[in-house]
Design a protein around this motif. Sequence first.
Motif, mmCIF file in Angstrom:
data_model
loop_
_atom_site.group_PDB
_atom_site.id
_atom_site.type_symbol
_atom_site.label_atom_id
_atom_site.label_comp_id
_atom_site.label_asym_id
_atom_site.label_seq_id
_atom_site.Cartn_x
_atom_site.Cartn_y
_atom_site.Cartn_z
ATOM 1 N N SER A 66 0.824 -1.209 0.000
ATOM 2 C CA SER A 66 0.000 0.000 0.000
ATOM 3 C C SER A 66 0.853 1.252 0.000
ATOM 4 C CB SER A 66 -0.935 -0.015 1.219
ATOM 5 O OG SER A 66 -1.748 -1.166 1.236
ATOM 6 N N LEU A 116 1.164 4.055 -2.966
ATOM 7 C CA LEU A 116 0.845 5.455 -2.711
ATOM 8 C C LEU A 116 2.001 6.372 -3.092
ATOM 9 C CD1 LEU A 116 -1.029 5.255 0.725
ATOM 10 C CD2 LEU A 116 -2.000 5.923 -1.489
ATOM 11 N N GLY A 123 2.105 7.306 -6.596
ATOM 12 C CA GLY A 123 0.987 8.095 -7.093
ATOM 13 C C GLY A 123 -0.235 7.301 -7.460
ATOM 14 N N GLU A 124 -0.339 6.071 -7.016
ATOM 15 C CA GLU A 124 -1.497 5.243 -7.342
ATOM 16 C C GLU A 124 -2.596 5.455 -6.315
ATOM 17 O OE1 GLU A 124 -0.238 1.215 -7.756
ATOM 18 O OE2 GLU A 124 1.365 1.684 -9.184
ATOM 19 N N GLY A 125 -3.832 5.196 -6.723
ATOM 20 C CA GLY A 125 -4.986 5.390 -5.870
ATOM 21 C C GLY A 125 -5.434 4.114 -5.192
ATOM 22 N N GLY A 126 -6.594 4.192 -4.525
ATOM 23 C CA GLY A 126 -7.103 3.059 -3.783
ATOM 24 C C GLY A 126 -7.430 1.860 -4.645
ATOM 25 N N SER A 127 -8.024 2.093 -5.827
ATOM 26 C CA SER A 127 -8.349 0.975 -6.705
ATOM 27 C C SER A 127 -7.095 0.276 -7.216
ATOM 28 C CB SER A 127 -9.178 1.476 -7.882
ATOM 29 O OG SER A 127 -8.493 2.520 -8.575
ATOM 30 N N ASP A 128 -6.018 1.048 -7.474
ATOM 31 C CA ASP A 128 -4.757 0.431 -7.890
ATOM 32 C C ASP A 128 -4.164 -0.420 -6.772
ATOM 33 O OD1 ASP A 128 -4.788 1.634 -10.432
ATOM 34 O OD2 ASP A 128 -4.014 3.497 -9.581
ATOM 35 N N ILE A 129 -4.269 0.079 -5.528
ATOM 36 C CA ILE A 129 -3.735 -0.677 -4.392
ATOM 37 C C ILE A 129 -4.485 -1.990 -4.223
ATOM 38 C CG2 ILE A 129 -3.450 -0.646 -1.890
ATOM 39 C CD1 ILE A 129 -3.009 2.375 -2.083
ATOM 40 N N LYS A 151 1.669 -1.820 -13.021
ATOM 41 C CA LYS A 151 0.325 -1.809 -12.461
ATOM 42 C C LYS A 151 -0.491 -2.952 -13.056
ATOM 43 C CE LYS A 151 -1.723 2.126 -12.549
ATOM 44 N NZ LYS A 151 -2.186 3.508 -12.818
#
Length: 275
Positions: A181, A185, A188-194, A252
């Motif tokens: 996580s 972060l 620069g990735e968001g919650g859906s990417d995590i 990703k």
Amino acid sequence: MSGALFRNVAADAARLIRRKAAAAAADPFGKTGIAPSDVWRLQSRPYLRRSKEIGASPPYSSRFCSSSSSSSSSPPVGFVGWYLGMVKSRPVLTKSVTSSLIYIAADLSSQTIAKTSSESYDLVRTTRMGGYGLFVLGPTLHHWFNFMSRLFPKQDMITTFKKMAMGQFIYGPTMMVIFFSVNALLQGEGGSDIVARLKRDFLPAMLNCVMYWPICDFITFKFFPVHLQPLASNQFSYLWTIYMTYMGNREKPDAISSDTQISSTLSPALLEVEK
């Protein structure tokens, strides 16, 4: 004078030995050895008092025992002594810096294995891994091992297996989720990417974790004192970190992009149906 002293000492010692031998033969189940009263009687001889007054040096065996005991109790010197002193005086900072350096070295090793000769090192990625070791892993290792030592203070086999189980079922999965996580972060990735990364990478990483870490935890908990357990764990984590930095810096997942493509494909069809 020294010859007379030697003869007197030898005569008294032989007399004590004969006395104890006779006592041992008369009472085979009794205790053997020189009693404290015999030692006091031998020390009270006038020739021994004279030797103390003239400053006679202790026997060679006494000097050897005292020197060997003082040398064995002397603290380690050099880098090892400095590091152990820092672990005791500033434990969290020392363990955090150690963890950061190991993560930096492991990430550089991971990049060296994966990259081609024309590619350059990703220093931003290395800085990201070093920051994770400094601010996240190092402090949590310190508090986790201290918590384990308070919860299970012994170092027997049963206690060691309890600590190993706690690490496999609580600490390991928790830190793996935090690693994926935080690394996502910082990229620069968001919650859906995590979530997509965890769905793809968490289970394979946990299976490898179960195969690698139990033996490492056994050695750490069984043979190292609590203040050196984070250092031992960091030594084992070098190879593991090479694997984790590779896993954490993969491309990703395609799940999100494929879902986007499916929704964009279905949207015109849905509009035609509605018409």
